[in-house]
Enzyme design. Structure first.
Site, PDB file in Angstrom:
ATOM      1  N   ASN A  34      42.273  30.676  28.418  1.00 27.34           N
ATOM      2  CA  ASN A  34      43.133  30.660  27.246  1.00 27.34           C
ATOM      3  C   ASN A  34      44.336  29.746  27.486  1.00 27.34           C
ATOM      4  OD1 ASN A  34      44.130  31.454  24.683  1.00 27.34           O
ATOM      5  ND2 ASN A  34      43.280  33.492  24.960  1.00 27.34           N
ATOM      6  N   HIS A  72      53.251  27.163  51.478  1.00 24.03           N
ATOM      7  CA  HIS A  72      54.309  26.482  52.224  1.00 24.03           C
ATOM      8  C   HIS A  72      54.584  27.246  53.508  1.00 24.03           C
ATOM      9  CE1 HIS A  72      55.184  23.901  48.795  1.00 24.03           C
ATOM     10  NE2 HIS A  72      54.952  24.977  48.071  1.00 24.03           N
ATOM     11  N   GLY A  81      46.123  38.191  30.870  1.00 25.92           N
ATOM     12  CA  GLY A  81      47.206  37.245  30.678  1.00 25.92           C
ATOM     13  C   GLY A  81      48.334  37.414  31.681  1.00 25.92           C
ATOM     14  N   THR A 101      47.267  39.344  45.783  1.00 22.12           N
ATOM     15  CA  THR A 101      47.655  38.833  47.099  1.00 22.12           C
ATOM     16  C   THR A 101      46.542  38.960  48.126  1.00 22.12           C
ATOM     17  OG1 THR A 101      48.541  40.985  47.763  1.00 22.12           O
ATOM     18  CG2 THR A 101      50.074  39.438  46.686  1.00 22.12           C
ATOM     19  N   ARG A 158      46.717  46.367  43.023  1.00 25.97           N
ATOM     20  CA  ARG A 158      46.039  47.453  43.747  1.00 25.97           C
ATOM     21  C   ARG A 158      44.927  48.005  42.873  1.00 25.97           C
ATOM     22  NH1 ARG A 158      48.700  46.964  48.143  1.00 25.97           N
ATOM     23  NH2 ARG A 158      50.837  47.618  48.433  1.00 25.97           N
TER      24      ARG A 158
END
Length: 181
Positions: free
Chosen positions: A80, A110, A137, A160, A175
């Protein structure tokens, strides 16, 4: 000795040099054309700007990439408005995956050490998203993550770590949601 582009593609620390800046200019020109194009032109433009594009892929403009050539999309992928893919490493998205507005898929990373970070070096880790995944979204997918087939990523989630096939994750950090009952 590896070029900076070879180092980038290998997931090693690299510096954006003249070759990579030229690649970024090509990607910027492509994004300008894609984001101002009509619906009829977009399939051809996707095939020109991305590494691999399956059948019936739809990406609503605006759409942003770093390079484009590291992105591989399966059949029927839908993205989208306002999605960003920082593709300093490979990004694969499986067939029939639907991605909501404003999603960020970020392979770029980084150094954590502030002295090393000041050198301007960066690196990247690939992201692999399976087939029939739904990403809500505003979700953010971080470097090195693999998302299994049929998973659901809740709106606004920050992913993550890897998500197993068929699992729903929400939150920051994302989670798993426990099934009711």
């Amino acid at each position: 000795m590896k070029t900076q582009k070879q180092r980038m593609l290998a997931g090693e620390l690299y510096t954006v040099d003249a070759e990579l800046q030229a690649d970024q200019r090509v990607a910027q020109s492509w994004m300008d054309r894609y984001n101002s194009s009509g619906l009829d032109e977009r399939p051809m433009l996707l095939a020109q700007g991305l590494g691999a594009v399956g059948e019936n892929v739809a990406i609503r403009a605006p759409f942003y990439v770093d390079y484009g050539y590291n992105i591989r999309l399966g059949d029927g992928v839908f993205m989208n408005f306002g999605c960003v893919i920082l593709d300093v490493a490979e990004v694969t998205i499986g067939a029939a995956t639907a991605i909501g507005p404003g999603v960020q898929i970020l392979t770029a990373d980084h150094p954590r050490d502030p002295v090393q970070r000041r050198t301007g070096q960066e690196s990247g880790q690939p992201i692999h998203i399976g087939a029939n995944v739904w990403i809500g979204g505003g979700a953010i997918i971080l470097p090195g993550v693999t998302i299994g087939d049929d998973a659901v990523i809740g709106a606004g989630a920050v992913v993550t770590r890897d998500v197993a096939a068929g699992v729903t994750v929400v939150g920051n950090p994302a989670r798993p949601v426990r099934p009711k009952g």
